[in-house]
Design an enzyme around this catalytic site. Structure first.
Site, PDB file in Angstrom:
ATOM      1  N   ARG A 128       0.853  -1.191   0.000  1.00  0.00           N
ATOM      2  CA  ARG A 128       0.000   0.000   0.000  1.00  0.00           C
ATOM      3  C   ARG A 128       0.887   1.240   0.000  1.00  0.00           C
ATOM      4  NH1 ARG A 128      -4.273   1.982   4.727  1.00  0.00           N
ATOM      5  NH2 ARG A 128      -4.893   3.915   3.676  1.00  0.00           N
ATOM      6  N   HIS A 129       0.465   2.254  -0.725  1.00  0.00           N
ATOM      7  CA  HIS A 129       1.244   3.493  -0.777  1.00  0.00           C
ATOM      8  C   HIS A 129       1.457   4.066   0.619  1.00  0.00           C
ATOM      9  CE1 HIS A 129      -2.109   6.180   0.166  1.00  0.00           C
ATOM     10  NE2 HIS A 129      -2.850   5.453  -0.643  1.00  0.00           N
ATOM     11  N   ARG A 173       0.645   8.879  -5.730  1.00  0.00           N
ATOM     12  CA  ARG A 173       1.110   8.420  -4.418  1.00  0.00           C
ATOM     13  C   ARG A 173       1.607   6.975  -4.472  1.00  0.00           C
ATOM     14  NH1 ARG A 173      -4.315   9.189  -4.633  1.00  0.00           N
ATOM     15  NH2 ARG A 173      -5.740   7.496  -4.032  1.00  0.00           N
ATOM     16  N   GLU A 206      -7.430   2.759  -6.883  1.00  0.00           N
ATOM     17  CA  GLU A 206      -8.258   2.643  -5.684  1.00  0.00           C
ATOM     18  C   GLU A 206      -9.743   2.585  -6.057  1.00  0.00           C
ATOM     19  OE1 GLU A 206      -8.915   1.468  -3.016  1.00  0.00           O
ATOM     20  OE2 GLU A 206      -8.069   2.716  -1.420  1.00  0.00           O
ATOM     21  N   TRP A 207     -10.526   2.023  -5.162  1.00  0.00           N
ATOM     22  CA  TRP A 207     -11.990   1.994  -5.289  1.00  0.00           C
ATOM     23  C   TRP A 207     -12.468   3.412  -5.600  1.00  0.00           C
ATOM     24  CZ3 TRP A 207     -14.657  -2.386  -2.520  1.00  0.00           C
ATOM     25  CH2 TRP A 207     -16.039  -2.388  -2.742  1.00  0.00           C
ATOM     26  N   TYR A 267     -14.727   6.136  -4.976  1.00  0.00           N
ATOM     27  CA  TYR A 267     -15.625   6.443  -3.870  1.00  0.00           C
ATOM     28  C   TYR A 267     -16.793   7.348  -4.268  1.00  0.00           C
ATOM     29  CZ  TYR A 267     -11.849   4.549  -1.015  1.00  0.00           C
ATOM     30  OH  TYR A 267     -10.887   3.724  -0.465  1.00  0.00           O
ATOM     31  N   ARG A 291      -7.025  -4.912  -0.324  1.00  0.00           N
ATOM     32  CA  ARG A 291      -7.788  -5.838   0.513  1.00  0.00           C
ATOM     33  C   ARG A 291      -8.798  -6.597  -0.336  1.00  0.00           C
ATOM     34  NH1 ARG A 291      -9.805  -1.572   4.707  1.00  0.00           N
ATOM     35  NH2 ARG A 291     -11.041  -3.291   5.574  1.00  0.00           N
ATOM     36  N   HIS A 341       0.282 -26.126  -1.882  1.00  0.00           N
ATOM     37  CA  HIS A 341       0.606 -27.375  -2.576  1.00  0.00           C
ATOM     38  C   HIS A 341       1.111 -27.168  -4.011  1.00  0.00           C
ATOM     39  CE1 HIS A 341      -2.826 -28.446   0.286  1.00  0.00           C
ATOM     40  NE2 HIS A 341      -1.714 -28.906   0.852  1.00  0.00           N
TER      41      HIS A 341
END
Length: 249
Positions: free
Chosen positions: A10-11, A67, A110-111, A113, A195, A226
């Site tokens: 993450r920045h 960023r 990013e999402w 907003y 996330r 595995h």
């Protein structure tokens, strides 16, 4: 046997991340402390005997936000190629440590907003209350009015995961290490989207509400169980890499 990894960074800290304000498309610089902490992360976690081994990186995906790009610069990976947003490379040939290609992609921004850009969670709850909506807002189920829904975010992350696995992991995983070239991948992006990426990596829906945190400047690791590409996993504790076998004394 080779088991490729994906590192998520993450920045570094910005004024808005420090204050809890949702930052999607707004361009903000890292704070002085944010830059200092990213440099420290690079010194601690990047190196031939560290968690992130530059020579084992094959590709770097980075958000188009400044960023995130500045964060990649400060990690001091020693990329052979110049960074896409720079006119020239800022280090010598002797300082090059990785042949990884750098790709700027909207899929890891990013999402979006929307109407909640720049607001804190308490401000969003208060705004929703005034609008006659439930104040119990949850981005993972509700999304953002004027921005992206969980379905929107899922679509672009699944596209990115498919691209990553088909290009860099499919032919490497499970083969003898001596037959495989660099296969680790690095993502440099943002809190919510990384996330969400981790959730989609392990094939969980965003609506399940990931109870995970990734602090500004934090590092996460994904891999496989595995040696199997059909068993993606979150790596809770990644070991530092050591290529020498020491004799037990």
């Amino acid at each position: 046997m080779a088991t490729p990894r994906v590192f998520m960074i993450r920045h570094g800290e910005t004024e808005w991340s420090l204050n809890g304000r949702h930052t999607g498309s707004t361009e903000l610089p890292l704070t002085a402390n944010g830059e200092k902490r990213i440099r420290a992360t690079g010194r601690a976690l990047v190196g031939e005997d560290r968690l992130i081994v530059p020579s084992q990186l094959t590709h770097i995906y980075v958000s188009p936000r400044r960023r995130a790009q500045r964060t990649l610069e400060l990690l001091n990976l020693g990329c052979k190629d110049k960074l896409p947003w720079q006119d020239q490379r800022n280090h010598s040939d002797e300082e090059c440590r990785t042949d990884a290609k750098i790709q700027t992609t909207e899929d890891i921004r990013e999402w979006d907003y929307g109407d909640y850009e720049g607001l804190t969670s308490p401000q969003i709850r208060e705004q929703r209350k005034k609008e006659g909506l439930s104040p119990n807002w949850n981005i993972w189920t509700d999304g953002c009015p004027g921005g992206e829904s969980p379905k929107d975010v899922t679509a672009r992350l699944d596209r990115l995961i498919n691209d990553l696995q088909s290009r860099f992991h499919q032919d490497a995983i499970g083969r003898p290490k001596e037959e495989v070239g660099p296969s680790d991948v690095l993502l440099v992006a943002h809190g919510h989207i990384l996330r969400a990426f981790a959730m989609r990596w392990v094939k969980k829906s965003l609506e399940e509400n990931p109870s995970m945190l990734l602090e500004a400047g934090g590092v996460g690791t994904l891999s496989y169980e595995h040696h199997n590409i059909d068993e993606p996993a979150i790596l809770l504790g990644g070991a530092f890499m050591v290529n020498v076998v020491e004799n037990a004394g």
